[in-house]
Motif scaffolding. Structure first.
Motif, PDB file in Angstrom:
ATOM      1  N   ILE A 185       1.288 -62.549  20.908  1.00 30.44           N
ATOM      2  CA  ILE A 185       0.410 -61.407  20.644  1.00 30.44           C
ATOM      3  C   ILE A 185       1.182 -60.115  20.886  1.00 30.44           C
ATOM      4  CG2 ILE A 185      -1.819 -60.345  21.159  1.00 30.44           C
ATOM      5  CD1 ILE A 185      -2.517 -62.978  22.652  1.00 30.44           C
ATOM      6  N   CYS A 186       1.198 -59.248  19.894  1.00 26.78           N
ATOM      7  CA  CYS A 186       1.909 -57.980  19.992  1.00 26.78           C
ATOM      8  C   CYS A 186       0.977 -56.890  19.496  1.00 26.78           C
ATOM      9  CB  CYS A 186       3.180 -58.054  19.137  1.00 26.78           C
ATOM     10  SG  CYS A 186       4.254 -56.639  19.333  1.00 26.78           S
ATOM     11  N   GLU A 187       0.313 -56.212  20.431  1.00 26.88           N
ATOM     12  CA  GLU A 187      -0.650 -55.180  20.042  1.00 26.88           C
ATOM     13  C   GLU A 187      -0.998 -54.304  21.242  1.00 26.88           C
ATOM     14  OE1 GLU A 187      -3.855 -57.634  18.693  1.00 26.88           O
ATOM     15  OE2 GLU A 187      -4.619 -57.984  20.708  1.00 26.88           O
ATOM     16  N   PRO A 188      -1.482 -53.089  20.948  1.00 24.28           N
ATOM     17  CA  PRO A 188      -1.966 -52.258  22.067  1.00 24.28           C
ATOM     18  C   PRO A 188      -3.265 -52.853  22.574  1.00 24.28           C
ATOM     19  CG  PRO A 188      -1.857 -50.998  19.996  1.00 24.28           C
ATOM     20  CD  PRO A 188      -1.628 -52.431  19.657  1.00 24.28           C
ATOM     21  N   ILE A 189      -3.491 -52.750  23.870  1.00 23.95           N
ATOM     22  CA  ILE A 189      -4.668 -53.411  24.434  1.00 23.95           C
ATOM     23  C   ILE A 189      -5.245 -52.557  25.554  1.00 23.95           C
ATOM     24  CG2 ILE A 189      -3.482 -54.792  26.211  1.00 23.95           C
ATOM     25  CD1 ILE A 189      -5.230 -57.160  24.992  1.00 23.95           C
ATOM     26  N   ALA A 190      -6.572 -52.657  25.722  1.00 21.28           N
ATOM     27  CA  ALA A 190      -7.232 -51.882  26.777  1.00 21.28           C
ATOM     28  C   ALA A 190      -7.185 -52.656  28.092  1.00 21.28           C
ATOM     29  CB  ALA A 190      -8.678 -51.616  26.386  1.00 21.28           C
ATOM     30  N   LEU A 191      -6.871 -51.920  29.151  1.00 23.32           N
ATOM     31  CA  LEU A 191      -6.822 -52.513  30.496  1.00 23.32           C
ATOM     32  C   LEU A 191      -7.717 -51.701  31.416  1.00 23.32           C
ATOM     33  CD1 LEU A 191      -2.951 -52.632  30.751  1.00 23.32           C
ATOM     34  CD2 LEU A 191      -4.382 -54.643  30.421  1.00 23.32           C
ATOM     35  N   ASN A 192      -8.295 -52.378  32.404  1.00 19.91           N
ATOM     36  CA  ASN A 192      -8.992 -51.682  33.476  1.00 19.91           C
ATOM     37  C   ASN A 192      -8.107 -51.633  34.698  1.00 19.91           C
ATOM     38  OD1 ASN A 192     -11.469 -50.880  32.483  1.00 19.91           O
ATOM     39  ND2 ASN A 192     -12.388 -52.905  32.825  1.00 19.91           N
ATOM     40  N   ILE A 193      -8.062 -50.494  35.327  1.00 20.70           N
ATOM     41  CA  ILE A 193      -7.409 -50.427  36.633  1.00 20.70           C
ATOM     42  C   ILE A 193      -8.363 -51.100  37.622  1.00 20.70           C
ATOM     43  CG2 ILE A 193      -6.693 -48.870  38.486  1.00 20.70           C
ATOM     44  CD1 ILE A 193      -5.715 -46.968  36.269  1.00 20.70           C
ATOM     45  N   SER A 194      -7.882 -52.173  38.254  1.00 22.56           N
ATOM     46  CA  SER A 194      -8.765 -52.969  39.106  1.00 22.56           C
ATOM     47  C   SER A 194      -8.624 -52.630  40.576  1.00 22.56           C
ATOM     48  CB  SER A 194      -8.471 -54.457  38.915  1.00 22.56           C
ATOM     49  OG  SER A 194      -8.637 -54.806  37.570  1.00 22.56           O
ATOM     50  N   SER A 195      -7.571 -51.898  40.915  1.00 20.04           N
ATOM     51  CA  SER A 195      -7.339 -51.562  42.319  1.00 20.04           C
ATOM     52  C   SER A 195      -6.506 -50.287  42.384  1.00 20.04           C
ATOM     53  CB  SER A 195      -6.572 -52.700  42.996  1.00 20.04           C
ATOM     54  OG  SER A 195      -6.035 -52.256  44.228  1.00 20.04           O
ATOM     55  N   ASN A 196      -6.854 -49.422  43.318  1.00 20.64           N
ATOM     56  CA  ASN A 196      -5.973 -48.266  43.570  1.00 20.64           C
ATOM     57  C   ASN A 196      -5.421 -48.322  44.986  1.00 20.64           C
ATOM     58  OD1 ASN A 196      -8.227 -47.618  45.023  1.00 20.64           O
ATOM     59  ND2 ASN A 196      -8.806 -45.836  43.793  1.00 20.64           N
ATOM     60  N   ARG A 197      -5.333 -49.568  45.480  1.00 17.86           N
ATOM     61  CA  ARG A 197      -4.872 -49.810  46.848  1.00 17.86           C
ATOM     62  C   ARG A 197      -3.416 -49.404  47.048  1.00 17.86           C
ATOM     63  NH1 ARG A 197      -2.201 -54.407  49.372  1.00 17.86           N
ATOM     64  NH2 ARG A 197      -1.874 -55.263  47.291  1.00 17.86           N
ATOM     65  N   THR A 198      -2.582 -49.615  46.015  1.00 15.91           N
ATOM     66  CA  THR A 198      -1.143 -49.454  46.193  1.00 15.91           C
ATOM     67  C   THR A 198      -0.649 -48.115  45.638  1.00 15.91           C
ATOM     68  OG1 THR A 198      -0.586 -50.422  44.061  1.00 15.91           O
ATOM     69  CG2 THR A 198      -0.886 -51.950  45.892  1.00 15.91           C
ATOM     70  N   ALA A 199       0.596 -47.801  45.981  1.00 20.96           N
ATOM     71  CA  ALA A 199       1.205 -46.552  45.525  1.00 20.96           C
ATOM     72  C   ALA A 199       1.323 -46.501  44.006  1.00 20.96           C
ATOM     73  CB  ALA A 199       2.578 -46.380  46.166  1.00 20.96           C
ATOM     74  N   TRP A 200       1.349 -47.688  43.376  1.00 24.67           N
ATOM     75  CA  TRP A 200       1.485 -47.719  41.915  1.00 24.67           C
ATOM     76  C   TRP A 200       0.323 -47.001  41.233  1.00 24.67           C
ATOM     77  CZ3 TRP A 200       6.090 -49.459  40.534  1.00 24.67           C
ATOM     78  CH2 TRP A 200       6.732 -50.408  41.349  1.00 24.67           C
ATOM     79  N   LEU A 201      -0.868 -47.078  41.835  1.00 21.99           N
ATOM     80  CA  LEU A 201      -2.064 -46.568  41.156  1.00 21.99           C
ATOM     81  C   LEU A 201      -2.898 -45.665  42.066  1.00 21.99           C
ATOM     82  CD1 LEU A 201      -2.923 -49.938  39.422  1.00 21.99           C
ATOM     83  CD2 LEU A 201      -2.203 -47.857  38.260  1.00 21.99           C
ATOM     84  N   LYS A 202      -2.233 -45.118  43.074  1.00 16.93           N
ATOM     85  CA  LYS A 202      -2.960 -44.275  44.017  1.00 16.93           C
ATOM     86  C   LYS A 202      -3.540 -43.060  43.282  1.00 16.93           C
ATOM     87  CE  LYS A 202      -2.671 -44.132  48.860  1.00 16.93           C
ATOM     88  NZ  LYS A 202      -3.230 -45.476  48.834  1.00 16.93           N
ATOM     89  N   GLY A 203      -4.761 -42.740  43.618  1.00 16.81           N
ATOM     90  CA  GLY A 203      -5.382 -41.576  43.010  1.00 16.81           C
ATOM     91  C   GLY A 203      -6.093 -41.870  41.705  1.00 16.81           C
ATOM     92  N   ARG A 204      -5.879 -43.054  41.161  1.00 20.55           N
ATOM     93  CA  ARG A 204      -6.578 -43.415  39.932  1.00 20.55           C
ATOM     94  C   ARG A 204      -7.927 -44.025  40.287  1.00 20.55           C
ATOM     95  NH1 ARG A 204      -3.980 -42.011  35.035  1.00 20.55           N
ATOM     96  NH2 ARG A 204      -5.577 -43.373  34.196  1.00 20.55           N
ATOM     97  N   ASP A 205      -8.890 -43.860  39.428  1.00 18.32           N
ATOM     98  CA  ASP A 205     -10.203 -44.434  39.684  1.00 18.32           C
ATOM     99  C   ASP A 205     -10.233 -45.887  39.237  1.00 18.32           C
ATOM    100  OD1 ASP A 205     -11.293 -42.142  40.759  1.00 18.32           O
ATOM    101  OD2 ASP A 205     -11.852 -41.359  38.772  1.00 18.32           O
ATOM    102  N   VAL A 206     -10.795 -46.715  40.106  1.00 16.02           N
ATOM    103  CA  VAL A 206     -10.978 -48.116  39.732  1.00 16.02           C
ATOM    104  C   VAL A 206     -11.931 -48.160  38.538  1.00 16.02           C
ATOM    105  CG1 VAL A 206     -11.980 -50.303  40.509  1.00 16.02           C
ATOM    106  CG2 VAL A 206     -10.476 -49.009  42.024  1.00 16.02           C
ATOM    107  N   ASN A 207     -11.594 -49.028  37.603  1.00 17.66           N
ATOM    108  CA  ASN A 207     -12.309 -49.192  36.328  1.00 17.66           C
ATOM    109  C   ASN A 207     -11.916 -48.165  35.279  1.00 17.66           C
ATOM    110  OD1 ASN A 207     -13.629 -51.552  37.004  1.00 17.66           O
ATOM    111  ND2 ASN A 207     -15.337 -50.436  37.937  1.00 17.66           N
ATOM    112  N   ASP A 208     -10.997 -47.249  35.617  1.00 16.37           N
ATOM    113  CA  ASP A 208     -10.422 -46.383  34.576  1.00 16.37           C
ATOM    114  C   ASP A 208      -9.793 -47.273  33.512  1.00 16.37           C
ATOM    115  OD1 ASP A 208     -11.007 -43.863  35.316  1.00 16.37           O
ATOM    116  OD2 ASP A 208      -8.950 -43.226  35.759  1.00 16.37           O
TER     117      ASP A 208
END
Lengths: 90, 217
Positions: B111-134
């Motif tokens: 499968i090669c396509e753009p896809i929608a993802l939900n941010i499931s956790s903002n626990r780590t530095a990778w996603l700090k400050g992002r809203d969960v479910n963004d």
């Protein structure tokens, strides 16, 4: 040094979906072959090993199977080990 | 301080990662050959996508024994950020830095396509400050991205808030819609989608920037 011949069979664990096996089963139906159930695709690894004794060969191959040939998270393996009789020349 | 990008025989996203880091984000980067073992002077490591060692045996199974990965394990155990993208994620699971395994897509398609993802956790530095479910959009490109793990491992991931991304519409049959996970300490992230392919606006989206920017905290 004694030589041994081994065959390691690696299969997906029963709980892991095997889409390739499902596709092959579907193709079997297309071929008109009926009654195929539970078609699962695995791997066969044939190898030879030199070791001082059979128990040592077994130990090494169990390690090999567990650490490299199979991923225990998703796969099971079985091992068949036999002495390899080579013809001795005078 | 630069980011190190590990190059295995068969890697094919290494240059894309470097372009995304240097060209799009201004983050210096250098390549690390898989036989290197010196990670001194590096702030973060990326294991890029591709087909390391031809995916022989299993994806990531041979790469796992590359000399550099012993150094990467030490780096990760000291808290250094390690990002595994696609084949890099597969290598991280084979290596044991992340639990579970990536298996053949449910429908067998690559499968090669753009896809929608939900941010499931903002626990780590990778996603700090992002809203969960963004919701973010990243490209995926894989044939073996169906995340699998034992039930107790899944519960651990859930209890430790270690599921970083979930697919909005599951493309490959991954358990619990998992697209990316982190280790308990949060410094190791593995994901199947390709953030480096979504950093330049000309490619249609820049949601990948947030992940690559996090390499430098």
């Amino acid at each position: 040094m004694p030589r041994f011949q081994a065959q390691v069979l690696v299969n997906l664990r029963p709980s892991v979906l095997d889409p390739a096996g499902e596709a092959a089963k579907s193709a079997a139906n297309s071929l008109g072959i009926e009654g195929i159930q539970n078609l699962r695709i695995g791997k066969v690894v044939n190898l030879e090993i030199e070791a001082p004794e059979e128990a040592e060969a077994l130990r090494r191959l169990e390690l090999l199977s567990d650490r490299l040939l199979a991923n225990p998270v998703i796969e099971d393996w079985t091992l068949d080990l036999n002495p390899l009789h080579t013809t001795k020349t005078a | 301080m630069p980011v190190g990008i590990v190059v295995f025989p068969g890697s094919n996203c290494d240059r894309d990662v470097r372009w995304a880091l240097e060209g799009c984000l201004g983050i210096p980067a250098r390549y690390l050959w898989h036989e290197d073992q010196d990670l001194s002077g590096l702030d973060a490591i990326v294991l890029p996508g591709g087909f390391s060692y031809g995916d022989y045996l299993r994806c990531g199974a041979i790469a796992r024994f590359s000399p550099i990965l012993q150094a990467v394990v030490g780096f990760a155990n000291c808290g250094g950020p390690v990002l595994g993208i696609c084949n890099g994620f597969q290598i991280l699971t084979e290596l044991g830095l992340l639990p579970g395994a990536l298996t053949r897509n449910k429908d067998l398609h690559f499968i090669c396509e753009p896809i929608a993802l939900n941010i499931s956790s903002n626990r780590t530095a990778w996603l700090k400050g992002r809203d969960v479910n963004d919701e973010i959009f990243l490209p995926i490109a894989h044939g073996e991205g169906r995340y699998q793990c034992a039930d107790d491992t899944l519960h651990e991931l859930q209890d430790n808030d270690s599921i970083a991304f979930r697919y909005v519409t599951n493309p490959n049959g991954s358990i619990d819609d998992i697209a990316g996970i982190t280790n308990p300490t949060g410094n190791v992230l593995g994901l199947m989608p390709h953030p480096e392919r979504a950093c330049d606006p000309i490619l249609g989206g820049i949601d990948g920037q947030l992940i690559l920017s996090a390499l430098l905290g």
